[in-house]
Design a protein around this motif. Structure first.
Motif, PDB file in Angstrom:
ATOM      1  N   PRO A  47       1.431  -3.373 -17.314  1.00  0.00           N
ATOM      2  CA  PRO A  47       0.189  -2.679 -16.969  1.00  0.00           C
ATOM      3  C   PRO A  47       0.502  -1.214 -16.650  1.00  0.00           C
ATOM      4  N   ALA A  48      -0.519  -0.355 -16.712  1.00  0.00           N
ATOM      5  CA  ALA A  48      -0.296   1.058 -16.361  1.00  0.00           C
ATOM      6  C   ALA A  48       0.216   1.142 -14.921  1.00  0.00           C
ATOM      7  N   LYS A  49      -0.367   0.285 -14.065  1.00  0.00           N
ATOM      8  CA  LYS A  49       0.072   0.256 -12.661  1.00  0.00           C
ATOM      9  C   LYS A  49       0.304  -1.184 -12.233  1.00  0.00           C
ATOM     10  N   ALA A  50       1.361  -1.403 -11.488  1.00  0.00           N
ATOM     11  CA  ALA A  50       1.679  -2.743 -10.974  1.00  0.00           C
ATOM     12  C   ALA A  50       1.143  -2.862  -9.559  1.00  0.00           C
ATOM     13  N   SER A  51       0.684  -4.073  -9.180  1.00  0.00           N
ATOM     14  CA  SER A  51       0.237  -4.233  -7.795  1.00  0.00           C
ATOM     15  C   SER A  51       1.405  -4.718  -6.941  1.00  0.00           C
ATOM     16  N   VAL A  52       1.572  -4.042  -5.821  1.00  0.00           N
ATOM     17  CA  VAL A  52       2.656  -4.363  -4.882  1.00  0.00           C
ATOM     18  C   VAL A  52       2.000  -4.741  -3.564  1.00  0.00           C
ATOM     19  N   SER A  53       2.099  -6.029  -3.198  1.00  0.00           N
ATOM     20  CA  SER A  53       1.419  -6.514  -1.984  1.00  0.00           C
ATOM     21  C   SER A  53       2.425  -6.713  -0.871  1.00  0.00           C
ATOM     22  N   TYR A  54       2.252  -5.975   0.203  1.00  0.00           N
ATOM     23  CA  TYR A  54       3.136  -6.140   1.358  1.00  0.00           C
ATOM     24  C   TYR A  54       2.616  -7.277   2.219  1.00  0.00           C
ATOM     25  N   PRO A  55       3.504  -8.160   2.704  1.00  0.00           N
ATOM     26  CA  PRO A  55       3.039  -9.266   3.540  1.00  0.00           C
ATOM     27  C   PRO A  55       2.259  -8.720   4.742  1.00  0.00           C
ATOM     28  N   GLY A  56       1.142  -9.339   5.043  1.00  0.00           N
ATOM     29  CA  GLY A  56       0.360  -8.913   6.206  1.00  0.00           C
ATOM     30  C   GLY A  56      -0.650  -7.824   5.891  1.00  0.00           C
ATOM     31  N   SER A  57      -0.583  -7.228   4.699  1.00  0.00           N
ATOM     32  CA  SER A  57      -1.545  -6.190   4.345  1.00  0.00           C
ATOM     33  C   SER A  57      -2.442  -6.713   3.226  1.00  0.00           C
ATOM     34  N   SER A  58      -3.735  -6.495   3.330  1.00  0.00           N
ATOM     35  CA  SER A  58      -4.653  -7.022   2.320  1.00  0.00           C
ATOM     36  C   SER A  58      -4.800  -6.067   1.138  1.00  0.00           C
ATOM     37  N   ASP A  59      -4.358  -4.836   1.320  1.00  0.00           N
ATOM     38  CA  ASP A  59      -4.512  -3.803   0.288  1.00  0.00           C
ATOM     39  C   ASP A  59      -3.237  -3.637  -0.524  1.00  0.00           C
ATOM     40  N   PRO A  60      -3.215  -4.052  -1.798  1.00  0.00           N
ATOM     41  CA  PRO A  60      -1.981  -3.815  -2.547  1.00  0.00           C
ATOM     42  C   PRO A  60      -1.802  -2.325  -2.852  1.00  0.00           C
ATOM     43  N   GLU A  61      -0.552  -1.908  -2.918  1.00  0.00           N
ATOM     44  CA  GLU A  61      -0.260  -0.540  -3.369  1.00  0.00           C
ATOM     45  C   GLU A  61      -0.175  -0.599  -4.890  1.00  0.00           C
ATOM     46  N   MET A  62      -0.832   0.332  -5.594  1.00  0.00           N
ATOM     47  CA  MET A  62      -0.753   0.344  -7.045  1.00  0.00           C
ATOM     48  C   MET A  62       0.316   1.366  -7.446  1.00  0.00           C
ATOM     49  N   VAL A  63       1.340   0.883  -8.133  1.00  0.00           N
ATOM     50  CA  VAL A  63       2.486   1.744  -8.455  1.00  0.00           C
ATOM     51  C   VAL A  63       2.587   1.892  -9.975  1.00  0.00           C
ATOM     52  N   ALA A  64       2.661   3.123 -10.440  1.00  0.00           N
ATOM     53  CA  ALA A  64       2.664   3.387 -11.889  1.00  0.00           C
ATOM     54  C   ALA A  64       3.952   2.891 -12.541  1.00  0.00           C
TER      55      ALA A  64
END
Ligand code: 2KA
Ligand code: SF4
Ligand code: MG
Length: 245
Positions: A47-64
């Motif tokens: 994908p253009a950006k990968a989703s990176v989910s940190y445990p305990g956080s509901s908002d994934p970081e989108m990383v190119a």
């Protein structure tokens, strides 16, 4: 070095011998096969950006994509290796990117973690480059028509290489309606020729909503395979039953 990532998330291991343990999943993009029952087709292309989910956080970081080695290391270090049983490197087929597997695995081990490789066992040359950094190999055996029987010879050599290089090795087979006892016996013989104590897991195909396909002969298949193998387990995909990733 460019690393194409599909997603990174922490979850309950839902397949295989370590079902129920907390694993960090690193899903790399790309696969050399096209299995009919594949549940991760989305990982074939990055994908253009990968989703990176940190445990305990509901908002994934989108990383190119592609990730740099430094970015991947920064993410892995933030994921707390000490709170995970293992880093599960999966795909697609992770060995499509052997250098990415090696960098991630070595980094995780340097931070005190264990590494599990989920693989289809068909890319042996790539595996030889990374086997020193892998603790656990989870090898899927695919049935025709996904692979031809000649691929089993490569998988057998893969299994032998993994059994020598890694501390734990097991085999998984997805059980679909087409699976017959004859086919399972051929595979059991192939595994037993390497080592009859390698655990073989019969994994009923499970849909995203948790419906399990219970092959009417599964129980009998386990009984029959016990003639060739010392450890045959029936395990559906736990994460789908739990409704987690
Ligand atoms: N929870 C969970 N466990 C898994 N074990 C193997 C997975 C895979 O997709 O390779 C997987 C996955 O996608 N999720
Ligand atoms: S090897 Fe795995 S990721 Fe690749 S097509 Fe088959 S099931 Fe899907
Ligand atoms: Mg999956």
């Amino acid at each position: 070095m460019a690393i194409n990532v599909h997603e990174i998330f922490s979850s309950v291991q839902g397949e295989g011998l370590f079902s129920g343990c907390r694993h960090l999943f690193l899903r790399l993009s790309g696969c050399n096969l096209r299995c009919m029952y594949c549940d991760t087709r989305v990982s074939f292309y990055p994908p253009a950006k990968a989703s990176v989910s940190y445990p305990g956080s509901s908002d994934p970081e989108m990383v190119a994509n592609p990730f740099t080695k430094e970015k991947l290391f920064q993410i892995l270090a933030a994921m707390k290796p000490e709170r995970h049983h293992s880093l599960s490197i999966t795909g697609g087929e992770p060995l499509m990117q052997p250098m990415a597997v090696m960098e991630a695995a070595e980094h995780w081990q340097d931070n005190g973690g264990r590494v599990l490789l989920e693989t289809n066992g068909t890319l042996l040359d790539a595996f030889r480059k990374v086997s020193h950094a892998i603790d656990i190999v989870s090898m899927d055996i695919k049935l025709p028509p996904a692979v031809s029987a000649t691929v089993w010879r490569t998988q057998q050599e893969f299994l032998a290489t993994a059994a020598e290089a890694c501390s734990s090795v097991y085999v998984k087979m997805v059980i679909t309606p087409e699976v017959t006892l004859g086919l399972l016996k051929d595979i059991a013989n192939m595994v037993a020729a390497v080592d009859c104590s390698i655990p073989v897991i019969l994994q009923p195909v499970t849909s995203e909503n948790g419906d399990i396909y219970w092959h009417e002969m599964l129980d009998y298949y386990q009984w029959e395979l016990a003639d060739m193998l010392t450890e045959v387990r029936i395990l559906p995909q736990l994460h789908k039953l739990m409704g987690v990733r």
